[in-house]
Design a protein around this motif. Structure first.
Motif, PDB file in Angstrom:
ATOM      1  N   SER A  79      49.440  42.550  38.209  1.00  0.00           N
ATOM      2  CA  SER A  79      48.304  43.458  38.383  1.00  0.00           C
ATOM      3  C   SER A  79      47.135  42.695  38.992  1.00  0.00           C
ATOM      4  O   SER A  79      46.942  41.507  38.718  1.00  0.00           O
ATOM      5  N   LEU A  80      46.360  43.384  39.822  1.00  0.00           N
ATOM      6  CA  LEU A  80      45.177  42.791  40.439  1.00  0.00           C
ATOM      7  C   LEU A  80      43.931  43.435  39.851  1.00  0.00           C
ATOM      8  O   LEU A  80      43.817  44.665  39.801  1.00  0.00           O
ATOM      9  N   TYR A  81      43.007  42.606  39.405  1.00  0.00           N
ATOM     10  CA  TYR A  81      41.716  43.091  38.920  1.00  0.00           C
ATOM     11  C   TYR A  81      40.680  42.676  39.961  1.00  0.00           C
ATOM     12  O   TYR A  81      40.368  41.494  40.100  1.00  0.00           O
ATOM     13  N   VAL A  82      40.183  43.672  40.696  1.00  0.00           N
ATOM     14  CA  VAL A  82      39.386  43.423  41.893  1.00  0.00           C
ATOM     15  C   VAL A  82      37.908  43.715  41.634  1.00  0.00           C
ATOM     16  O   VAL A  82      37.564  44.743  41.031  1.00  0.00           O
ATOM     17  N   VAL A  83      37.054  42.811  42.098  1.00  0.00           N
ATOM     18  CA  VAL A  83      35.604  43.030  42.092  1.00  0.00           C
ATOM     19  C   VAL A  83      35.102  42.800  43.512  1.00  0.00           C
ATOM     20  O   VAL A  83      35.312  41.729  44.087  1.00  0.00           O
ATOM     21  N   GLU A  84      34.455  43.806  44.087  1.00  0.00           N
ATOM     22  CA  GLU A  84      33.906  43.706  45.436  1.00  0.00           C
ATOM     23  C   GLU A  84      32.381  43.745  45.378  1.00  0.00           C
ATOM     24  O   GLU A  84      31.804  44.637  44.747  1.00  0.00           O
ATOM     25  N   ASN A  85      31.745  42.787  46.022  1.00  0.00           N
ATOM     26  CA  ASN A  85      30.291  42.775  46.172  1.00  0.00           C
ATOM     27  C   ASN A  85      29.977  43.023  47.643  1.00  0.00           C
ATOM     28  O   ASN A  85      30.209  42.153  48.494  1.00  0.00           O
ATOM     29  N   ILE A  86      29.456  44.202  47.935  1.00  0.00           N
ATOM     30  CA  ILE A  86      29.220  44.622  49.312  1.00  0.00           C
ATOM     31  C   ILE A  86      27.719  44.760  49.542  1.00  0.00           C
ATOM     32  O   ILE A  86      27.061  45.594  48.904  1.00  0.00           O
ATOM     33  N   SER A  87      27.188  43.950  50.441  1.00  0.00           N
ATOM     34  CA  SER A  87      25.772  44.031  50.791  1.00  0.00           C
ATOM     35  C   SER A  87      25.640  44.925  52.021  1.00  0.00           C
ATOM     36  O   SER A  87      25.763  44.472  53.159  1.00  0.00           O
ATOM     37  N   MET A  88      25.393  46.201  51.771  1.00  0.00           N
ATOM     38  CA  MET A  88      25.341  47.210  52.829  1.00  0.00           C
ATOM     39  C   MET A  88      23.934  47.314  53.392  1.00  0.00           C
ATOM     40  O   MET A  88      22.976  47.539  52.654  1.00  0.00           O
ATOM     41  N   ASN A  89      23.825  47.147  54.706  1.00  0.00           N
ATOM     42  CA  ASN A  89      22.526  47.230  55.373  1.00  0.00           C
ATOM     43  C   ASN A  89      22.481  48.520  56.197  1.00  0.00           C
ATOM     44  O   ASN A  89      23.099  48.615  57.251  1.00  0.00           O
ATOM     45  N   PHE A  90      21.737  49.510  55.689  1.00  0.00           N
ATOM     46  CA  PHE A  90      21.627  50.789  56.384  1.00  0.00           C
ATOM     47  C   PHE A  90      20.575  50.756  57.490  1.00  0.00           C
ATOM     48  O   PHE A  90      20.460  51.711  58.259  1.00  0.00           O
ATOM     49  N   GLY A  91      19.792  49.675  57.551  1.00  0.00           N
ATOM     50  CA  GLY A  91      18.699  49.643  58.510  1.00  0.00           C
ATOM     51  C   GLY A  91      17.686  50.722  58.178  1.00  0.00           C
ATOM     52  O   GLY A  91      17.343  50.938  57.016  1.00  0.00           O
ATOM     53  N   SER A  92      17.210  51.436  59.182  1.00  0.00           N
ATOM     54  CA  SER A  92      16.230  52.501  58.957  1.00  0.00           C
ATOM     55  C   SER A  92      16.890  53.857  58.723  1.00  0.00           C
ATOM     56  O   SER A  92      16.207  54.853  58.490  1.00  0.00           O
ATOM     57  N   ILE A  93      18.221  53.888  58.791  1.00  0.00           N
ATOM     58  CA  ILE A  93      18.942  55.151  58.614  1.00  0.00           C
ATOM     59  C   ILE A  93      18.978  55.524  57.134  1.00  0.00           C
ATOM     60  O   ILE A  93      19.258  54.685  56.281  1.00  0.00           O
ATOM     61  N   GLU A 117      25.303  47.926  59.171  1.00  0.00           N
ATOM     62  CA  GLU A 117      26.241  46.818  59.125  1.00  0.00           C
ATOM     63  C   GLU A 117      26.333  46.306  57.697  1.00  0.00           C
ATOM     64  O   GLU A 117      25.508  46.647  56.845  1.00  0.00           O
ATOM     65  N   ILE A 118      27.354  45.505  57.447  1.00  0.00           N
ATOM     66  CA  ILE A 118      27.500  44.871  56.139  1.00  0.00           C
ATOM     67  C   ILE A 118      27.136  43.403  56.300  1.00  0.00           C
ATOM     68  O   ILE A 118      27.766  42.674  57.068  1.00  0.00           O
ATOM     69  N   ASP A 119      26.098  42.979  55.578  1.00  0.00           N
ATOM     70  CA  ASP A 119      25.607  41.606  55.710  1.00  0.00           C
ATOM     71  C   ASP A 119      26.546  40.592  55.063  1.00  0.00           C
ATOM     72  O   ASP A 119      26.667  39.460  55.541  1.00  0.00           O
ATOM     73  N   SER A 120      27.179  40.978  53.969  1.00  0.00           N
ATOM     74  CA  SER A 120      28.145  40.092  53.314  1.00  0.00           C
ATOM     75  C   SER A 120      29.126  40.928  52.508  1.00  0.00           C
ATOM     76  O   SER A 120      28.794  42.021  52.036  1.00  0.00           O
ATOM     77  N   TYR A 121      30.338  40.394  52.376  1.00  0.00           N
ATOM     78  CA  TYR A 121      31.411  41.123  51.693  1.00  0.00           C
ATOM     79  C   TYR A 121      32.191  40.112  50.858  1.00  0.00           C
ATOM     80  O   TYR A 121      32.974  39.320  51.380  1.00  0.00           O
ATOM     81  N   GLY A 122      31.951  40.124  49.558  1.00  0.00           N
ATOM     82  CA  GLY A 122      32.629  39.192  48.664  1.00  0.00           C
ATOM     83  C   GLY A 122      33.649  39.903  47.799  1.00  0.00           C
ATOM     84  O   GLY A 122      33.368  40.962  47.235  1.00  0.00           O
ATOM     85  N   VAL A 123      34.841  39.329  47.705  1.00  0.00           N
ATOM     86  CA  VAL A 123      35.924  39.919  46.909  1.00  0.00           C
ATOM     87  C   VAL A 123      36.475  38.854  45.966  1.00  0.00           C
ATOM     88  O   VAL A 123      36.782  37.739  46.398  1.00  0.00           O
ATOM     89  N   VAL A 124      36.590  39.206  44.702  1.00  0.00           N
ATOM     90  CA  VAL A 124      37.244  38.337  43.721  1.00  0.00           C
ATOM     91  C   VAL A 124      38.430  39.104  43.153  1.00  0.00           C
ATOM     92  O   VAL A 124      38.276  40.229  42.664  1.00  0.00           O
ATOM     93  N   VAL A 125      39.618  38.504  43.238  1.00  0.00           N
ATOM     94  CA  VAL A 125      40.848  39.146  42.772  1.00  0.00           C
ATOM     95  C   VAL A 125      41.473  38.271  41.695  1.00  0.00           C
ATOM     96  O   VAL A 125      41.890  37.139  41.966  1.00  0.00           O
ATOM     97  N   ASP A 126      41.522  38.787  40.478  1.00  0.00           N
ATOM     98  CA  ASP A 126      42.216  38.098  39.390  1.00  0.00           C
ATOM     99  C   ASP A 126      43.655  38.604  39.341  1.00  0.00           C
ATOM    100  O   ASP A 126      43.890  39.807  39.155  1.00  0.00           O
ATOM    101  N   VAL A 127      44.604  37.685  39.514  1.00  0.00           N
ATOM    102  CA  VAL A 127      46.026  38.030  39.541  1.00  0.00           C
ATOM    103  C   VAL A 127      46.611  37.781  38.153  1.00  0.00           C
ATOM    104  O   VAL A 127      46.648  36.639  37.685  1.00  0.00           O
ATOM    105  N   SER A 128      47.058  38.852  37.485  1.00  0.00           N
ATOM    106  CA  SER A 128      47.611  38.703  36.145  1.00  0.00           C
ATOM    107  C   SER A 128      49.066  38.260  36.218  1.00  0.00           C
ATOM    108  O   SER A 128      49.705  38.315  37.273  1.00  0.00           O
ATOM    109  N   GLU A 129      49.610  37.845  35.087  1.00  0.00           N
ATOM    110  CA  GLU A 129      50.988  37.356  35.067  1.00  0.00           C
ATOM    111  C   GLU A 129      51.997  38.459  35.351  1.00  0.00           C
ATOM    112  O   GLU A 129      53.131  38.188  35.745  1.00  0.00           O
ATOM    113  N   ARG A 130      51.601  39.715  35.179  1.00  0.00           N
ATOM    114  CA  ARG A 130      52.492  40.840  35.477  1.00  0.00           C
ATOM    115  C   ARG A 130      52.268  41.404  36.876  1.00  0.00           C
ATOM    116  O   ARG A 130      52.813  42.451  37.223  1.00  0.00           O
TER     117      ARG A 130
END
Length: 271
Positions: free
Chosen positions: A43-57, A28-41
């Protein structure tokens, strides 16, 4: 009778030990954070912080599937994804990029290395083509979380930051979850004077296969509008069939004109 009761207790104790000894294996994913900077033209500058929990797998990594196409009416819009980078707490990670039917697949991880437990992935990339330019407004269409994740996601937060603060009465927005749901909350960062510098969408959790969809509409003038010829050429590129029908139309008109000319010349000869 006493023996049966004793065996029941032993069996219960074994089950209890197994329950606490075995780690959780569900991914499961414990948290999913997205920051999108919208430029005047636009364009989207995207940063994703994904806390991936694989468990014991044990896995080699994950595949982030980025939707790169959307439709409005009969028109298809292609998104251009570029400048991709991936890292974790220890630095840059190896990854590969492939394309499949309107999707960009970012395969993250090393085939010689396995991971388990919680891993923090950070993706950065640029998106062009997510703005639909209209006569009175420009609409931003972006899925903060796509529908391609196969497991549940908790604590979703998408922050949109603007190149310049925008008047509250010049922007409208919406946030959808799944087929018919809406986000848990939507907030704006008001810096005074009726100006907004950020819009924040949050969602407590989503199931596998669901997504978080964001739509924004800006009054004309906030984003720089490309020249009409640029918009047209990009639309033709995204919808190649438009070019096909345009060529067919030109050929049909040319054939009609030639036939008309022959008919006129024939009438002149007869007279």
């Amino acid at each position: 009778m006493v023996l049966c009761e004793y065996m029941k207790r032993i069996f219960s104790l074994i089950l209890l030990c197994l329950f606490f000894a075995l780690p959780v294996s569900a991914e499961e994913i414990d948290s999913y954070g997205v920051v999108v900077d919208v430029s005047e033209r636009g364009s989207l500058y995207v940063v994703e912080n994904i806390s991936m929990n694989f468990g014991s797998i044990e896995r080699h990594g994950v595949i982030r599937v980025i939707p790169a196409k959307f439709s409005r009416g009969n028109t298809t819009y292609e998104l251009r994804i570029s400048d991709i980078s991936v890292s974790d707490d220890n630095g840059d990670l190896s990854f590969s990029v492939s394309h499949e039917d309107g999707l960009v697949l970012v395969t993250i991880g090393d085939p010689d290395v396995v991971v388990s437990g919680v891993v923090q992935y950070v993706l950065r990339y640029k998106v062009d083509g997510a703005v639909v330019y209209g006569e009175s407004s420009d609409d931003l269409v972006w899925d903060a979380v796509g529908t391609q994740w196969a497991f549940s996601i908790s604590d979703v937060r998408a922050v949109y930051r603007f190149h310049n603060p925008v008047s509250r009465n010049r922007i409208s927005f919406d946030c959808g979850v799944g087929e018919n749901g809406s986000c848990t909350s939507v907030a704006v960062k008001d810096i005074g004077g009726g100006l907004v510098s950020e819009v924040v969408f949050t969602q407590d959790s989503i199931a596998g296969g669901e997504g978080v969809f964001n739509r924004m509409s800006f009054s004309k003038g906030f984003l720089k509008t490309p020249r009409p010829v640029e918009v047209y050429l990009q639309r033709v590129k995204d919808n190649w069939y438009m070019l096909f029908f345009a060529v067919v139309a030109v050929v049909a008109v040319d054939v009609w004109r030639r036939r008309r000319k022959v008919e006129v010349d024939t009438d002149a000869d007869v007279s």
